[in-house]
Scaffold this motif. Structure first.
Motif, PDB file in Angstrom:
ATOM      1  N   VAL A 100       0.845  -1.201   0.000  1.00  0.00           N
ATOM      2  CA  VAL A 100       0.000   0.000   0.000  1.00  0.00           C
ATOM      3  C   VAL A 100       0.881   1.252   0.000  1.00  0.00           C
ATOM      4  N   GLY A 101       1.990   1.196   0.729  1.00  0.00           N
ATOM      5  CA  GLY A 101       2.900   2.358   0.765  1.00  0.00           C
ATOM      6  C   GLY A 101       3.363   2.726  -0.629  1.00  0.00           C
ATOM      7  N   THR A 102       3.759   1.724  -1.411  1.00  0.00           N
ATOM      8  CA  THR A 102       4.230   1.986  -2.773  1.00  0.00           C
ATOM      9  C   THR A 102       3.132   2.655  -3.600  1.00  0.00           C
ATOM     10  N   ARG A 103       1.925   2.144  -3.476  1.00  0.00           N
ATOM     11  CA  ARG A 103       0.823   2.694  -4.282  1.00  0.00           C
ATOM     12  C   ARG A 103       0.472   4.130  -3.871  1.00  0.00           C
ATOM     13  N   LEU A 104       0.466   4.379  -2.569  1.00  0.00           N
ATOM     14  CA  LEU A 104       0.083   5.725  -2.124  1.00  0.00           C
ATOM     15  C   LEU A 104       1.152   6.744  -2.509  1.00  0.00           C
ATOM     16  N   ARG A 105       2.413   6.336  -2.418  1.00  0.00           N
ATOM     17  CA  ARG A 105       3.495   7.273  -2.797  1.00  0.00           C
ATOM     18  C   ARG A 105       3.419   7.596  -4.284  1.00  0.00           C
ATOM     19  N   ALA A 106       2.985   6.622  -5.084  1.00  0.00           N
ATOM     20  CA  ALA A 106       2.851   6.888  -6.522  1.00  0.00           C
ATOM     21  C   ALA A 106       1.704   7.875  -6.771  1.00  0.00           C
ATOM     22  N   LEU A 107       0.630   7.759  -5.985  1.00  0.00           N
ATOM     23  CA  LEU A 107      -0.505   8.675  -6.162  1.00  0.00           C
ATOM     24  C   LEU A 107      -0.182  10.084  -5.687  1.00  0.00           C
ATOM     25  N   LEU A 108       0.557  10.187  -4.587  1.00  0.00           N
ATOM     26  CA  LEU A 108       0.865  11.509  -4.016  1.00  0.00           C
ATOM     27  C   LEU A 108       2.307  11.515  -3.503  1.00  0.00           C
ATOM     28  N   PRO A 109       3.247  11.875  -4.374  1.00  0.00           N
ATOM     29  CA  PRO A 109       4.642  11.914  -3.931  1.00  0.00           C
ATOM     30  C   PRO A 109       4.778  12.838  -2.705  1.00  0.00           C
ATOM     31  N   GLY A 110       5.564  12.396  -1.741  1.00  0.00           N
ATOM     32  CA  GLY A 110       5.758  13.208  -0.530  1.00  0.00           C
ATOM     33  C   GLY A 110       4.746  12.922   0.565  1.00  0.00           C
ATOM     34  N   ILE A 111       3.743  12.082   0.278  1.00  0.00           N
ATOM     35  CA  ILE A 111       2.744  11.728   1.300  1.00  0.00           C
ATOM     36  C   ILE A 111       3.467  11.143   2.508  1.00  0.00           C
ATOM     37  N   ARG A 112       2.972  11.490   3.715  1.00  0.00           N
ATOM     38  CA  ARG A 112       3.593  10.950   4.929  1.00  0.00           C
ATOM     39  C   ARG A 112       2.700   9.850   5.514  1.00  0.00           C
ATOM     40  N   LEU A 113       3.262   8.665   5.631  1.00  0.00           N
ATOM     41  CA  LEU A 113       2.521   7.492   6.116  1.00  0.00           C
ATOM     42  C   LEU A 113       2.765   7.382   7.618  1.00  0.00           C
ATOM     43  N   VAL A 114       1.768   7.786   8.386  1.00  0.00           N
ATOM     44  CA  VAL A 114       1.913   7.827   9.848  1.00  0.00           C
ATOM     45  C   VAL A 114       1.329   6.518  10.397  1.00  0.00           C
TER      46      VAL A 114
END
Ligand code: FAD
Ligand code: MLT
Ligand code: ZN
Length: 484
Positions: A377-391
């Motif tokens: 999921v981390g890989t997919r979310l970073r692709a959707l929004l570069p710089g997103i912070r996964l807390v």
């Protein structure tokens, strides 16, 4: 009458002068708030994202007044929103935007009716803050184990209504397992006295369980009989740096085997979450010299006369080091250090709130799937929004991750533009792995539709039948949990 913003177009009449007079007669002046400054604290949730309006906030003092208030509102066709400490994270305690609902605050039902250490039970009213209930149990030499970062503000009624979890579920279970009996005001105002204190009761349907986790949609909890446990004055606590998420899960197995039921808490914290805590929570300090991607907080607890918990903990950590699961560990040597470690875990929600908008995902997965889920999921979310912070953090011992998101540092609000896409990725992956999209926070309004989409029609039919049977006019917290 004009329609409210209830998505099904249900109509709620405004509060008439007659109803207000009747409520004032029953609850007194301090029991009916209508001034904008007085009602304001009840209209916005802890996250600051849910806002509503009301005709009045009702503040009954006891069960009889709750019953009166509910009956009067029901007769007038006015919808009610029960509210405890207003710390819920899914919008369940916030009224809608129509201004035609009332908030029914349970905050004044604060009596500890009885503590019975011999029977290991305690009878408390719904508005008692969780921390106060824990203190009352401790004063009688007992433990009420439910524990969470919001315990100074959240109430026993809210804990029951949300089936709250927290940091001791691993050992003691969720609120559902800690309730023996309930007193509930039904949506027509009748009082159900189910305050039973026995541990075995097979006399038909377990009616109290319907109200636990119902988020105030089936009735108003006014009091409960809770289970108590022996205190655990001896504690051993450590902050760990596991090699990765898989290693964190493997360390849990080691701890379980060696400590058995003495393992009380096992919590995961990502470096991103810790960075926010260190930036915003005064008094926190990273116990390690080097940064690590993941941390775990472990606590063992036992009675004063038990064998040395430190020895059990050290042996467990020794095995974890030998098996190359653990990179570093800091064992608390006293109360101040223990509290400092807990602050790094309990401070995450508040710290993330200080960083601007966030999206909360409260998911459970089969524990063996956590590492793959986080990576994928981390890989997919970073692709959707570069710089997103996964807390990412949470009650890993229960397979429960708070997979929360914050936007990029230089543009935190970009997160909200992509809210639906980001959440869809998370929920899709949770569903594929047989998990749940709400482990402990409930549905409220924020997760209601996503949960419905994941449940089959048969389960939804059963849920609607229960709601229809107990609340046929749909006035009890409408629009929350389920669309009827
Ligand atoms: P409220 O927010 O007032 O209400 C929540 C829901 O319950 C609403 O739907 C409301 O209508 C209903 N309700 C409230 N009282 C009653 C009643 N007497 N009768 C019927 N319905 C009622 N939750 C966890 O599970 N685990 C955690 O670890 C955790 N940590 C948290 C940390 C922080 C910093 C914060 C802010 C929240 C946390 N929460 C956690 C969420 C929240 O504290 C819990 O959901 C809590 O149980 C809500 O209690 P409350 O009294 O604030 O309820
Ligand atoms: C917690 O465990 O800290 C809360 O339940 C998580 C949250 O605030 O999202
Ligand atoms: Zn939690």
């Amino acid at each position: 009458m004009t329609p409210t913003d209830d998505p099904r177009g249900h109509v709620t009449p405004a509060l008439t002068d007659g109803l207000l007079r009747a409520l004032l007669d029953s609850l007194g002046r301090s029991g009916v708030l209508t001034e904008p400054d007085d009602v304001a604290p009840y209209l916005t949730d802890w996250t600051g994202t849910h806002h509503g309006r009301v005709g009045a906030v009702l503040r009954p003092r006891d069960t009889a007044q709750v019953s009166d208030a509910v009956r009067l509102c029901a007769e007038a066709g006015v919808a009610m929103v029960p509210q405890g400490g207003n710390t819920g994270l899914c919008g369940g305690a916030t009224p809608d935007a129509s201004g035609r609902q009332v908030v029914l605050s349970l905050g004044r039902l604060r009596r500890i009716r009885e503590v019975d250490p011999a029977a290991d039970t305690m009878t408390v009213e719904a508005g008692v803050p969780l921390a106060t209930a824990r203190e009352a149990a401790a004063a009688a030499g007992r433990l009420f184990p439910l524990s969470m970062g919001s315990e100074g503000s959240c109430t026993i009624g809210g804990n029951i209504a949300t089936n709250a979890g927290g940091t001791a579920v691993l050992r003691y279970g969720m609120m559902r397992e800690l309730v023996l009996g309930l007193e509930v005001v039904l949506p027509d105002g009748r009082v159900w006295d189910g305050l039973r204190a026995v541990r075995k009761d097979n006399t038909g349907y377990d009616v109290k369980q319907l109200f636990i986790g119902a988020e105030g949609t089936l009735g108003v909890v006014t009091a409960a009989v809770l289970r108590l446990f022996p205190q655990t004055p001896c504690r051993a606590t450590a902050w760990l740096a596991p090699r990765d998420v898989d290693a964190a899960v493997a360390i849990l197995s080691v701890l379980r085997e060696r400590a058995a039921e003495r393992l009380t808490a096992y919590e995961l914290v990502s470096r991103q979450a810790l960075d926010m805590v260190l930036a915003h929570v005064p008094g926190t300090r990273d116990p390690f010299r080097e940064n690590h991607p993941w941390y775990a907080l472990v606590e063992l607890g036992g009675p004063a006369a038990a064998e040395d918990l430190d020895t059990v903990l050290e042996a467990s950590l020794g095995e974890a080091f030998e098996r190359d699961l653990l990179v570093d560990a800091a064992v608390a040597t006293g109360t101040a250090q223990r509290e400092a470690l807990w602050l790094m875990r309990e401070g995450v929600s508040e710290a993330q709130r200080s960083e601007g908008p966030s999206i909360k995902h409260d998911v459970t997965l089969p524990i063996g799937d956590l590492a793959a889920f986080v990576a994928d999921v981390g890989t997919r979310l970073r692709a959707l929004l570069p710089g997103i912070r996964l807390v990412t953090y949470g009650h890993v011992g229960d397979g429960n991750l708070h997979y929360n998101l914050s936007g990029p540092v230089d543009d935190p609000s970009a997160l909200l533009v992509l809210r639906d896409e980001l959440t869809a990725v998370v929920y899709e992956r949770v569903a594929q792995r047989g998990g749940s999209i709400s482990a402990e926070h409930g549905l409220g309004t924020t997760k209601r539709d996503a949960a419905a989409a994941l449940k089959g029609e048969v389960e939804l039919d059963v849920a609607r039948a229960v709601k229809g049977a107990l609340d046929p006019t749909g006035l009890m917290n409408p629009g929350k949990v389920l669309l009827t």
